[in-house]
Scaffold this motif. Structure first.
Motif, PDB file in Angstrom:
ATOM      1  N   LEU A  91     -34.098 -49.225  21.800  1.00  0.00           N
ATOM      2  CA  LEU A  91     -34.609 -49.483  20.610  1.00  0.00           C
ATOM      3  C   LEU A  91     -35.335 -48.497  19.756  1.00  0.00           C
ATOM      4  N   GLN A  92     -35.415 -47.225  20.169  1.00  0.00           N
ATOM      5  CA  GLN A  92     -35.965 -46.185  19.394  1.00  0.00           C
ATOM      6  C   GLN A  92     -35.004 -46.033  18.162  1.00  0.00           C
ATOM      7  N   PRO A  93     -33.975 -45.883  18.159  1.00  0.00           N
ATOM      8  CA  PRO A  93     -33.171 -45.535  16.844  1.00  0.00           C
ATOM      9  C   PRO A  93     -32.944 -46.655  15.993  1.00  0.00           C
ATOM     10  N   VAL A  94     -33.220 -47.737  16.586  1.00  0.00           N
ATOM     11  CA  VAL A  94     -33.014 -49.134  15.508  1.00  0.00           C
ATOM     12  C   VAL A  94     -33.744 -49.262  14.395  1.00  0.00           C
ATOM     13  N   SER A  95     -33.033 -49.376  13.397  1.00  0.00           N
ATOM     14  CA  SER A  95     -33.910 -49.854  12.148  1.00  0.00           C
ATOM     15  C   SER A  95     -33.737 -51.299  11.794  1.00  0.00           C
ATOM     16  N   GLY A  96     -34.775 -51.772  11.129  1.00  0.00           N
ATOM     17  CA  GLY A  96     -34.742 -53.071  10.856  1.00  0.00           C
ATOM     18  C   GLY A  96     -35.076 -53.835  12.368  1.00  0.00           C
ATOM     19  N   ARG A  97     -34.743 -55.024  12.467  1.00  0.00           N
ATOM     20  CA  ARG A  97     -34.953 -55.802  13.692  1.00  0.00           C
ATOM     21  C   ARG A  97     -33.638 -55.692  14.650  1.00  0.00           C
ATOM     22  N   GLY A  98     -32.574 -55.085  14.620  1.00  0.00           N
ATOM     23  CA  GLY A  98     -31.707 -54.940  15.619  1.00  0.00           C
ATOM     24  C   GLY A  98     -30.633 -55.631  15.410  1.00  0.00           C
ATOM     25  N   ASN A  99     -29.483 -55.762  16.120  1.00  0.00           N
ATOM     26  CA  ASN A  99     -28.241 -56.614  15.893  1.00  0.00           C
ATOM     27  C   ASN A  99     -28.093 -57.931  16.763  1.00  0.00           C
ATOM     28  N   ALA A 100     -29.223 -58.155  17.551  1.00  0.00           N
ATOM     29  CA  ALA A 100     -29.098 -59.224  18.443  1.00  0.00           C
ATOM     30  C   ALA A 100     -30.343 -60.299  18.325  1.00  0.00           C
ATOM     31  N   VAL A 101     -30.813 -60.222  17.297  1.00  0.00           N
ATOM     32  CA  VAL A 101     -31.997 -61.081  17.154  1.00  0.00           C
ATOM     33  C   VAL A 101     -31.716 -62.685  17.138  1.00  0.00           C
ATOM     34  N   GLY A 102     -30.532 -62.931  16.700  1.00  0.00           N
ATOM     35  CA  GLY A 102     -30.101 -64.487  16.634  1.00  0.00           C
ATOM     36  C   GLY A 102     -29.655 -64.691  18.245  1.00  0.00           C
ATOM     37  N   GLU A 103     -29.578 -63.854  19.081  1.00  0.00           N
ATOM     38  CA  GLU A 103     -29.162 -63.977  20.313  1.00  0.00           C
ATOM     39  C   GLU A 103     -30.508 -64.350  21.562  1.00  0.00           C
ATOM     40  N   VAL A 104     -31.616 -64.264  20.688  1.00  0.00           N
ATOM     41  CA  VAL A 104     -32.788 -64.274  21.585  1.00  0.00           C
ATOM     42  C   VAL A 104     -33.888 -65.179  20.975  1.00  0.00           C
ATOM     43  N   PHE A 105     -34.417 -66.007  21.837  1.00  0.00           N
ATOM     44  CA  PHE A 105     -35.686 -67.066  21.405  1.00  0.00           C
ATOM     45  C   PHE A 105     -36.771 -66.926  22.501  1.00  0.00           C
ATOM     46  N   LEU A 106     -37.852 -67.211  22.102  1.00  0.00           N
ATOM     47  CA  LEU A 106     -39.081 -67.346  23.259  1.00  0.00           C
ATOM     48  C   LEU A 106     -39.524 -68.636  23.617  1.00  0.00           C
ATOM     49  N   THR A 107     -39.809 -68.576  24.814  1.00  0.00           N
ATOM     50  CA  THR A 107     -40.585 -69.916  25.376  1.00  0.00           C
ATOM     51  C   THR A 107     -41.877 -69.486  25.934  1.00  0.00           C
ATOM     52  N   GLY A 108     -43.013 -70.203  25.573  1.00  0.00           N
ATOM     53  CA  GLY A 108     -44.283 -70.014  25.984  1.00  0.00           C
ATOM     54  C   GLY A 108     -44.360 -70.351  27.400  1.00  0.00           C
ATOM     55  N   LEU A 109     -45.456 -69.615  28.207  1.00  0.00           N
ATOM     56  CA  LEU A 109     -45.453 -69.934  29.378  1.00  0.00           C
ATOM     57  C   LEU A 109     -46.994 -70.516  29.597  1.00  0.00           C
ATOM     58  N   PRO A 110     -47.460 -71.478  30.231  1.00  0.00           N
ATOM     59  CA  PRO A 110     -48.784 -72.018  30.544  1.00  0.00           C
ATOM     60  C   PRO A 110     -49.594 -70.811  31.215  1.00  0.00           C
ATOM     61  N   LYS A 111     -50.867 -71.099  30.735  1.00  0.00           N
ATOM     62  CA  LYS A 111     -51.941 -70.071  31.076  1.00  0.00           C
ATOM     63  C   LYS A 111     -52.169 -70.281  32.635  1.00  0.00           C
ATOM     64  N   ALA A 112     -51.813 -71.451  32.918  1.00  0.00           N
ATOM     65  CA  ALA A 112     -52.173 -71.992  34.361  1.00  0.00           C
ATOM     66  C   ALA A 112     -51.219 -71.033  35.340  1.00  0.00           C
ATOM     67  N   GLN A 113     -49.924 -70.771  35.049  1.00  0.00           N
ATOM     68  CA  GLN A 113     -48.982 -70.154  35.724  1.00  0.00           C
ATOM     69  C   GLN A 113     -49.441 -68.413  35.364  1.00  0.00           C
ATOM     70  N   THR A 114     -49.919 -67.925  34.793  1.00  0.00           N
ATOM     71  CA  THR A 114     -50.115 -66.802  34.544  1.00  0.00           C
ATOM     72  C   THR A 114     -51.527 -66.012  34.801  1.00  0.00           C
ATOM     73  N   GLY A 115     -52.426 -66.970  35.313  1.00  0.00           N
ATOM     74  CA  GLY A 115     -53.757 -66.352  35.594  1.00  0.00           C
ATOM     75  C   GLY A 115     -54.400 -66.171  34.345  1.00  0.00           C
ATOM     76  N   GLY A 116     -54.221 -66.890  33.241  1.00  0.00           N
ATOM     77  CA  GLY A 116     -54.918 -66.914  31.955  1.00  0.00           C
ATOM     78  C   GLY A 116     -54.240 -66.005  31.060  1.00  0.00           C
ATOM     79  N   LEU A 117     -53.181 -65.046  31.304  1.00  0.00           N
ATOM     80  CA  LEU A 117     -52.506 -63.980  30.538  1.00  0.00           C
ATOM     81  C   LEU A 117     -51.848 -64.885  29.473  1.00  0.00           C
ATOM     82  N   HIS A 118     -51.391 -64.303  28.311  1.00  0.00           N
ATOM     83  CA  HIS A 118     -50.336 -64.458  27.333  1.00  0.00           C
ATOM     84  C   HIS A 118     -49.122 -63.984  27.964  1.00  0.00           C
ATOM     85  N   ALA A 119     -48.282 -64.968  28.024  1.00  0.00           N
ATOM     86  CA  ALA A 119     -46.848 -64.527  28.414  1.00  0.00           C
ATOM     87  C   ALA A 119     -45.769 -65.358  27.836  1.00  0.00           C
TER      88      ALA A 119
END
Length: 204
Positions: free
Chosen positions: A107-135
């Protein structure tokens, strides 16, 4: 000489009557006491008030006892959550520590957001599964026609959009059409509302 009959005076009659009434009352009380006692088995104990000298200080009130119990339960729950959070973080970190340096280098030499942003999406995890941490689960799908590796930087932002923390995850040698689900997390500001954002995603 003829006998003269004496009649008791009114005062004498009244005194005798009073004695009869008193005797009757005493007899009645004795009978009642005997009858009442016959209705119970064992002996009757008279409770005496405790002597103040037998105690030192004062005992806890009901509210104090409840408060103490509540504090103990809360303390135990907090320790349990902390242990769960530590276990979650250790587990996730152990899986990514070996390759994290390689993802950061990609990632260090990447300018902008990179060439694979369209291939990635995020799903939140419930805090009950993480001990209260954001994940969040970082869902990566290889839409290219070749086996590739991916590096993803996830920024954790507060409600004003300020970046509070960042995490770097990825996957290696992902076949075309295949999916990977590494986990990004932060140990900062667990009590605040933080939103995960894909800051960079690079296929290499």
């Amino acid at each position: 000489m003829p006998r003269t009959e004496r009649h008791p005076s009114p005062r004498t009659v009244a005194a005798a009557a009073a004695l009869v009434l008193v005797a009757g009352a005493v007899g009645g009380l004795s009978a009642c006491s005997s009858s009442a006692t016959g209705n119970f088995s064992g002996s009757v104990t008279t409770t005496q008030p405790p002597t103040a000298g037998n105690f030192s200080g004062s005992g806890p009130s009901a509210l104090e006892s409840l408060a103490s119990a509540g504090q103990g339960a809360a303390s135990s729950a907090a320790a349990s959550v902390q242990a769960q959070a530590s276990a979650f973080a250790s587990s996730v970190a152990a899986e990514s520590a070996r390759t994290k340096a390689a993802y950061q280098a990609a990632l260090q030499p990447v300018s902008g957001r990179g060439n694979a942003v369209g291939e990635v999406f995020l799903t939140g995890l419930p805090k009950a599964q993480t001990g209260g941490l954001h994940a969040a689960v970082v869902n990566i799908t290889n839409h290219s026609g070749a086996t590739s590796s991916y590096a993803v930087q996830v920024d954790w932002t507060d409600t004003s959009g300020h970046v509070v923390d960042s995490d770097v995850v990825g996957t290696e040698h992902l076949a075309p059409g295949a999916k990977a689900t590494p986990v990004a997390f932060t140990t900062k500001d667990a009590d605040l509302t933080l939103v995960p954002v894909v800051a960079k995603a690079q296929r290499f």
